[in-house]
Design an enzyme around this catalytic site. Structure first.
Site, PDB file in Angstrom:
ATOM      1  N   ASP A  72      -5.430  -3.667   3.821  1.00 27.16           N
ATOM      2  CA  ASP A  72      -5.889  -5.150   4.354  1.00 27.16           C
ATOM      3  C   ASP A  72      -5.452  -5.100   5.842  1.00 27.16           C
ATOM      4  O   ASP A  72      -4.294  -4.608   6.210  1.00 27.16           O
ATOM      5  CB  ASP A  72      -5.370  -6.136   3.588  1.00 27.16           C
ATOM      6  CG  ASP A  72      -5.979  -6.060   2.262  1.00 27.16           C
ATOM      7  OD1 ASP A  72      -7.240  -5.598   2.072  1.00 27.16           O
ATOM      8  OD2 ASP A  72      -5.346  -6.913   1.168  1.00 27.16           O
ATOM      9  N   PRO A  73      -6.083  -5.938   6.762  1.00 22.31           N
ATOM     10  CA  PRO A  73      -5.588  -6.022   8.158  1.00 22.31           C
ATOM     11  C   PRO A  73      -4.261  -6.649   8.114  1.00 22.31           C
ATOM     12  O   PRO A  73      -3.574  -6.378   9.049  1.00 22.31           O
ATOM     13  CB  PRO A  73      -6.554  -7.359   8.663  1.00 22.31           C
ATOM     14  CG  PRO A  73      -8.032  -6.783   7.936  1.00 22.31           C
ATOM     15  CD  PRO A  73      -7.632  -6.365   6.439  1.00 22.31           C
TER      16      PRO A  73
END
Length: 312
Positions: A50-51
């Site tokens: 995930d970012p």
């Protein structure tokens, strides 16, 4: 009139770089950064982060991409921190708070008892904010439109979960899990079990497959900034961080072929090999310990080439 600027030629690199992905960028963006920096002809990553997440993102160059799926299927290790008493629509700090509840007066023993319930095989419902597809659409695309669909539960495995810190409304854990596990879902499920809800505030991947922490030491990873500094020393300095492809496959047994067997394997023909594994996949080596690729044992005991990397 000045001549047009020539593009740097792409290089046929092979091997793996353990990137320490920065927070706030997608895995694909990180991949493209590294690919350009190394001027690699071909590159791929093994398992998105995930970012919000940081940490280990193995980048495979060239022929190493042929075995990237084996890394995708491997176990992972994470360090994660959770904010108790708040739920968000994404399950992490990037989302909007959708519920707040008081955190009960919990002692460490009570939290340890809840954590212990999640060790072993558990059922998880994948989050809406995930890359899984429903009727051809990514779930996160539907979630952004406010659409929620039913997701079947999947069985995942946690080998161990350790409490690193529990103070006030913060709970930090280290864990090892099977492929396909959503740590955000683990945190949300634990939050419900504790009676207050929770979401992820920090997530860091510290191990993938054979690149796992050992004796308390996390495998060496390289930030993009560190790779840029190496490039300033020259391409040779940068290329020294590239690991051999078979470093990702140490969990598989190995066989070495003689010249005759190599001749048959080269033409795609299975062969009998003395002292070969009796089942499953394995690494194949030729003369001078040259890694040739992956093979598989057939029902009749012969070994067959499956994902060959080197020319025989």
């Amino acid at each position: 009139m000045s001549e047009p600027r020539k593009k740097n030629p792409l290089r046929p690199l092979n091997g793996i770089v353990l990137l320490d992905k920065a927070k706030g960028i997608s895995s694909n963006h990180a991949l493209q950064q590294v690919k350009r920096l190394f001027q690699a002809e071909k590159a791929g990553h093994t398992g998105s982060l995930d970012p919000l997440a940081t940490g280990m993102l193995p980048i495979c160059f060239g022929k190493a991409t042929r075995v990237s799926g084996l890394l995708l299927d491997s176990d992972k290790s994470y360090a994660v921190c959770a904010r108790l008493g708040q739920r968000t629509d994404t399950g992490d700090a990037d989302g909007e708070v959708i519920e707040e509840r008081p955190v009960p007066a919990l002692d460490r023993a009570e939290v340890e008892a809840v954590v212990a319930r999640f060790i072993g095989d558990v059922e998880q419902i994948p989050p809406m904010y995930s890359a899984l597809k429903h009727n051809g659409q990514r779930l996160y695309e539907l979630a952004r439109k406010g659409v929620e669909v039913e997701r079947p539960a999947r069985r995942v495995r946690f080998d161990w979960i350790v409490i690193d810190r529990f103070e006030g409304n913060e709970l930090c854990l280290s864990l090892r899990c099977s492929k396909g596990t959503y740590v955000r879902t683990l945190v949300e499920d634990m939050g419900e079990a504790l009676g207050c809800g929770a979401h992820v505030t920090m997530l860091r991947r510290i191990g993938v497959g054979p690149f796992m922490p050992a004796d308390g030491q996390v495998p060496e990873m390289h930030t993009f900034d560190a790779l840029q500094r190496l490039l300033e020393e020259g391409r040779e300095a940068l290329d020294r961080v590239i690991l051999p492809t078979d470093s990702a496959l140490t969990a598989y047994p190995a066989i070495t072929l003689d010249a005759d067997s190599m001749h048959h394997i080269r033409h795609g023909h299975p062969v009998f090999v003395a002292n070969a594994p009796t089942k499953g996949w394995f690494r194949i080596y030729g003369a001078d310990d040259l890694f040739l690729g992956m093979g598989e044992v057939l029902d009749d005991g012969r070994v067959a080439p499956r994902r060959m990397l080197a020319s025989l």
